[in-house]
Design a protein around this motif. Structure first.
Motif, PDB file in Angstrom:
ATOM      1  N   GLU A   1      20.973   2.666   3.150  1.00  0.00           N
ATOM      2  CA  GLU A   1      22.142   3.292   2.547  1.00  0.00           C
ATOM      3  C   GLU A   1      22.982   2.330   1.724  1.00  0.00           C
ATOM      4  O   GLU A   1      23.847   2.760   0.952  1.00  0.00           O
ATOM      5  CB  GLU A   1      23.030   3.903   3.642  1.00  0.00           C
ATOM      6  N   LEU A   2      22.779   1.023   1.869  1.00  0.00           N
ATOM      7  CA  LEU A   2      23.668   0.047   1.242  1.00  0.00           C
ATOM      8  C   LEU A   2      23.177  -0.435  -0.114  1.00  0.00           C
ATOM      9  O   LEU A   2      23.937  -1.097  -0.828  1.00  0.00           O
ATOM     10  CB  LEU A   2      23.829  -1.176   2.164  1.00  0.00           C
ATOM     11  N   ARG A   3      21.972  -0.113  -0.501  1.00  0.00           N
ATOM     12  CA  ARG A   3      21.387  -0.752  -1.674  1.00  0.00           C
ATOM     13  C   ARG A   3      21.064   0.234  -2.783  1.00  0.00           C
ATOM     14  O   ARG A   3      20.162   0.020  -3.580  1.00  0.00           O
ATOM     15  CB  ARG A   3      20.122  -1.510  -1.265  1.00  0.00           C
ATOM     16  N   GLY A   4      21.821   1.317  -2.892  1.00  0.00           N
ATOM     17  CA  GLY A   4      21.557   2.274  -3.958  1.00  0.00           C
ATOM     18  C   GLY A   4      22.584   3.370  -3.995  1.00  0.00           C
ATOM     19  O   GLY A   4      23.642   3.309  -3.351  1.00  0.00           O
ATOM     20  N   LEU A   5      22.247   4.411  -4.750  1.00  0.00           N
ATOM     21  CA  LEU A   5      23.178   5.510  -4.968  1.00  0.00           C
ATOM     22  C   LEU A   5      23.466   6.302  -3.702  1.00  0.00           C
ATOM     23  O   LEU A   5      24.472   7.013  -3.639  1.00  0.00           O
ATOM     24  CB  LEU A   5      22.618   6.450  -6.037  1.00  0.00           C
ATOM     25  N   SER A   6      22.611   6.206  -2.703  1.00  0.00           N
ATOM     26  CA  SER A   6      22.852   6.984  -1.491  1.00  0.00           C
ATOM     27  C   SER A   6      24.144   6.554  -0.798  1.00  0.00           C
ATOM     28  O   SER A   6      24.783   7.361  -0.119  1.00  0.00           O
ATOM     29  CB  SER A   6      21.671   6.865  -0.528  1.00  0.00           C
ATOM     30  N   TYR A   7      24.560   5.289  -0.973  1.00  0.00           N
ATOM     31  CA  TYR A   7      25.819   4.848  -0.370  1.00  0.00           C
ATOM     32  C   TYR A   7      26.990   5.617  -0.968  1.00  0.00           C
ATOM     33  O   TYR A   7      27.917   6.023  -0.253  1.00  0.00           O
ATOM     34  CB  TYR A   7      26.006   3.352  -0.582  1.00  0.00           C
ATOM     35  N   VAL A   8      26.961   5.838  -2.281  1.00  0.00           N
ATOM     36  CA  VAL A   8      27.998   6.629  -2.936  1.00  0.00           C
ATOM     37  C   VAL A   8      27.978   8.062  -2.394  1.00  0.00           C
ATOM     38  O   VAL A   8      29.026   8.663  -2.135  1.00  0.00           O
ATOM     39  CB  VAL A   8      27.802   6.622  -4.457  1.00  0.00           C
TER      40      VAL A   8
ATOM     41  N   ALA B   1      13.036   6.225  -5.745  1.00  0.00           N
ATOM     42  CA  ALA B   1      12.946   7.693  -5.717  1.00  0.00           C
ATOM     43  C   ALA B   1      13.647   8.256  -4.489  1.00  0.00           C
ATOM     44  O   ALA B   1      14.345   9.279  -4.572  1.00  0.00           O
ATOM     45  CB  ALA B   1      11.478   8.119  -5.738  1.00  0.00           C
ATOM     46  N   PHE B   2      13.500   7.605  -3.338  1.00  0.00           N
ATOM     47  CA  PHE B   2      14.173   8.050  -2.125  1.00  0.00           C
ATOM     48  C   PHE B   2      15.696   7.966  -2.286  1.00  0.00           C
ATOM     49  O   PHE B   2      16.433   8.834  -1.808  1.00  0.00           O
ATOM     50  CB  PHE B   2      13.713   7.208  -0.935  1.00  0.00           C
ATOM     51  N   GLN B   3      16.155   6.918  -2.962  1.00  0.00           N
ATOM     52  CA  GLN B   3      17.583   6.778  -3.197  1.00  0.00           C
ATOM     53  C   GLN B   3      18.122   7.934  -4.039  1.00  0.00           C
ATOM     54  O   GLN B   3      19.167   8.511  -3.727  1.00  0.00           O
ATOM     55  CB  GLN B   3      17.864   5.443  -3.906  1.00  0.00           C
ATOM     56  N   TRP B   4      17.420   8.282  -5.094  1.00  0.00           N
ATOM     57  CA  TRP B   4      17.859   9.378  -5.955  1.00  0.00           C
ATOM     58  C   TRP B   4      17.836  10.712  -5.214  1.00  0.00           C
ATOM     59  O   TRP B   4      18.741  11.543  -5.360  1.00  0.00           O
ATOM     60  CB  TRP B   4      16.987   9.452  -7.197  1.00  0.00           C
TER      61      TRP B   4
ATOM     62  N   MET C   1      30.959  -1.293  -4.589  1.00  0.00           N
ATOM     63  CA  MET C   1      30.500  -2.003  -3.398  1.00  0.00           C
ATOM     64  C   MET C   1      28.983  -2.075  -3.321  1.00  0.00           C
ATOM     65  O   MET C   1      28.429  -3.009  -2.740  1.00  0.00           O
ATOM     66  CB  MET C   1      31.056  -1.335  -2.141  1.00  0.00           C
ATOM     67  N   VAL C   2      28.292  -1.100  -3.920  1.00  0.00           N
ATOM     68  CA  VAL C   2      26.830  -1.105  -3.900  1.00  0.00           C
ATOM     69  C   VAL C   2      26.286  -2.365  -4.560  1.00  0.00           C
ATOM     70  O   VAL C   2      25.307  -2.960  -4.087  1.00  0.00           O
ATOM     71  CB  VAL C   2      26.276   0.166  -4.582  1.00  0.00           C
ATOM     72  N   PHE C   3      26.894  -2.795  -5.666  1.00  0.00           N
ATOM     73  CA  PHE C   3      26.428  -3.996  -6.347  1.00  0.00           C
ATOM     74  C   PHE C   3      26.567  -5.224  -5.452  1.00  0.00           C
ATOM     75  O   PHE C   3      25.682  -6.086  -5.404  1.00  0.00           O
ATOM     76  CB  PHE C   3      27.207  -4.194  -7.647  1.00  0.00           C
ATOM     77  N   LEU C   4      27.686  -5.301  -4.732  1.00  0.00           N
ATOM     78  CA  LEU C   4      27.883  -6.425  -3.832  1.00  0.00           C
ATOM     79  C   LEU C   4      26.886  -6.392  -2.691  1.00  0.00           C
ATOM     80  O   LEU C   4      26.287  -7.424  -2.343  1.00  0.00           O
ATOM     81  CB  LEU C   4      29.308  -6.404  -3.287  1.00  0.00           C
ATOM     82  N   PHE C   5      26.677  -5.218  -2.098  1.00  0.00           N
ATOM     83  CA  PHE C   5      25.723  -5.105  -1.000  1.00  0.00           C
ATOM     84  C   PHE C   5      24.309  -5.460  -1.455  1.00  0.00           C
ATOM     85  O   PHE C   5      23.573  -6.148  -0.745  1.00  0.00           O
ATOM     86  CB  PHE C   5      25.742  -3.690  -0.428  1.00  0.00           C
ATOM     87  N   SER C   6      23.909  -4.981  -2.613  1.00  0.00           N
ATOM     88  CA  SER C   6      22.557  -5.246  -3.112  1.00  0.00           C
ATOM     89  C   SER C   6      22.333  -6.737  -3.305  1.00  0.00           C
ATOM     90  O   SER C   6      21.262  -7.270  -2.985  1.00  0.00           O
ATOM     91  CB  SER C   6      22.326  -4.502  -4.430  1.00  0.00           C
ATOM     92  N   TRP C   7      23.344  -7.409  -3.844  1.00  0.00           N
ATOM     93  CA  TRP C   7      23.223  -8.859  -4.030  1.00  0.00           C
ATOM     94  C   TRP C   7      23.210  -9.585  -2.690  1.00  0.00           C
ATOM     95  O   TRP C   7      22.401 -10.499  -2.472  1.00  0.00           O
ATOM     96  CB  TRP C   7      24.384  -9.358  -4.885  1.00  0.00           C
ATOM     97  N   TYR C   8      24.092  -9.191  -1.779  1.00  0.00           N
ATOM     98  CA  TYR C   8      24.204  -9.886  -0.501  1.00  0.00           C
ATOM     99  C   TYR C   8      22.909  -9.794   0.302  1.00  0.00           C
ATOM    100  O   TYR C   8      22.448 -10.791   0.863  1.00  0.00           O
ATOM    101  CB  TYR C   8      25.363  -9.287   0.300  1.00  0.00           C
ATOM    102  N   TYR C   9      22.316  -8.610   0.359  1.00  0.00           N
ATOM    103  CA  TYR C   9      21.155  -8.396   1.221  1.00  0.00           C
ATOM    104  C   TYR C   9      19.817  -8.669   0.526  1.00  0.00           C
ATOM    105  O   TYR C   9      18.772  -8.554   1.172  1.00  0.00           O
ATOM    106  CB  TYR C   9      21.158  -6.960   1.746  1.00  0.00           C
TER     107      TYR C   9
END
Length: 349
Positions: free
Chosen positions: A185-192, A320-323, A152-160
């Motif tokens: 939270e929707l555009r990286g690993l933090s969503y996972v 970096a914040f996402q990681w 879902m992260v890939f879809l969110f990143s593309w959508y936004y």
């Protein structure tokens, strides 16, 4: 010489072979197929809807950028179509709630339903064992949550993505900071990480409370409290913020604080600045010979020795914040799952 007969009650009884992990996975699927099916249907409908509307959103975005002059009536109408397309999803609040649903309706009933109905007693006699039963449930469903949220992260990143393009400037298109709460939270690993920790929180609380409805309520409260604490206090301190007195800080940066000071470094309150502008700005606007001058408050304050210091997180630190956030969330989720297994082995039925 006759062989001695050993009474039946003294013969060693062979231990039953443990149930293979493959069969355990099938049983877990059978137990949770309704919840997994509902979650899969929700994810499928959401993905299809966001893909279809995302195509429309990207179309309006490209048309608005190609339209010139940017502030003509036709271009403004095209930009308005972009800004109004799925405005209820634009801030990302609704998609960010989905990990909350995972924790409440997949994690919380995971153990609570078994204890509430008493079926765990039968399960433990079928070659599962406590720790294998808990591990199979947590690892199997945890992997499914991780993979599905990662997709879902890939879809969110593309959508936004249109909302974060610097080309938006000058075209009257909606633009957000990548650090915006609900969108970060929707555009990286933090969503996972958030999806996995929601599942772990719900599982542990279900194991402790052993009743489905109270466990759902408790998991909602715990997840919401952790999310609010992270957004309000924790996230901004992942890395030491930068400070600058320049006015041209990127609009995509995360502005933490802003303070006017004198050149000597003394802080000036907003009330004092307001009084100073009220007393001196109107007279200064006349200029020499009574000719009006275009004096903005910011320019006027700078010319009179005031400096605005801004504390911010630059957009270059987003990855970096996402990681960092994904790292501590996954570590917390794994710790909670391990605690659930240990607690289940030690706690009496």
């Amino acid at each position: 010489m006759t062989a001695l007969s050993v009474p039946m009650e003294l013969r060693p009884v062979a231990e039953p072979r443990p149930l293979p992990w493959r069969q355990m996975a099938w049983v877990i699927w059978r137990q949770h197929r309704v919840a997994l099916g509902a979650a899969g249907l929700l994810y499928g409908v959401t993905a299809l809807y966001m893909w279809l509307t995302g195509l429309q959103l990207h179309h309006y975005y490209g048309a608005a950028l190609a339209c010139h002059p940017a502030f003509s009536f036709a271009c403004s109408a095209t930009a308005g179509k972009f800004n109004q397309t799925n405005s209820f999803l634009a801030n990302g609040v609704l998609p960010a709630l989905w990990p909350l649903l995972i924790g409440a309706f997949l994690g919380a009933p995971l153990f609570a339903r078994e204890f509430e109905s008493g079926t765990f007693r039968f399960t433990w006699t079928q070659g599962f064992g406590r720790w294998r039963w808990a591990t199979a449930k947590l690892v199997g469903l945890g992997l499914l949550v991780t993979v599905s949220s990662g997709l879902m992260v890939f879809l969110f990143s593309w959508y936004y993505s249109p909302y974060f393009q610097t080309a938006n400037q000058g075209h009257d298109l909606a633009q957000f900071s990548p650090y915006a709460a609900g969108l970060f939270e929707l555009r990286g690993l933090s969503y996972v990480g958030w999806a996995l920790v929601a599942f772990a929180i719900g599982s542990v609380l279900g194991l402790l409370i052993r009743r489905v409805v109270p466990a759902i309520v408790a998991s909602l409260a715990a997840y919401g409290g952790l999310k609010a604490l992270t957004i309000a206090l924790l996230r901004q301190h992942y890395m030491a913020p930068l400070t600058s007195s320049k006015f041209n800080i990127s609009p995509s940066a995360w502005i933490l604080s802003s303070q006017w000071r004198t050149r000597g470094g003394r802080a000036v309150s907003n009330e004092a600045l307001g009084r100073f502008l009220q007393e001196h700005l109107p007279r200064a606007a006349a200029g020499k010979g009574g000719v009006p001058q275009a004096y903005g408050p910011y320019r006027f304050l700078v010319q009179h020795g005031y400096v605005q210091w801004t504390s911010y997180q630059p957009v270059s630190r987003f990855v970096a914040f996402q990681w960092i956030e994904a790292g501590w969330l996954v570590a917390l989720a794994l710790a909670l799952m391990a605690a659930a297994v240990v607690l289940l082995r030690r706690r009496a039925a």
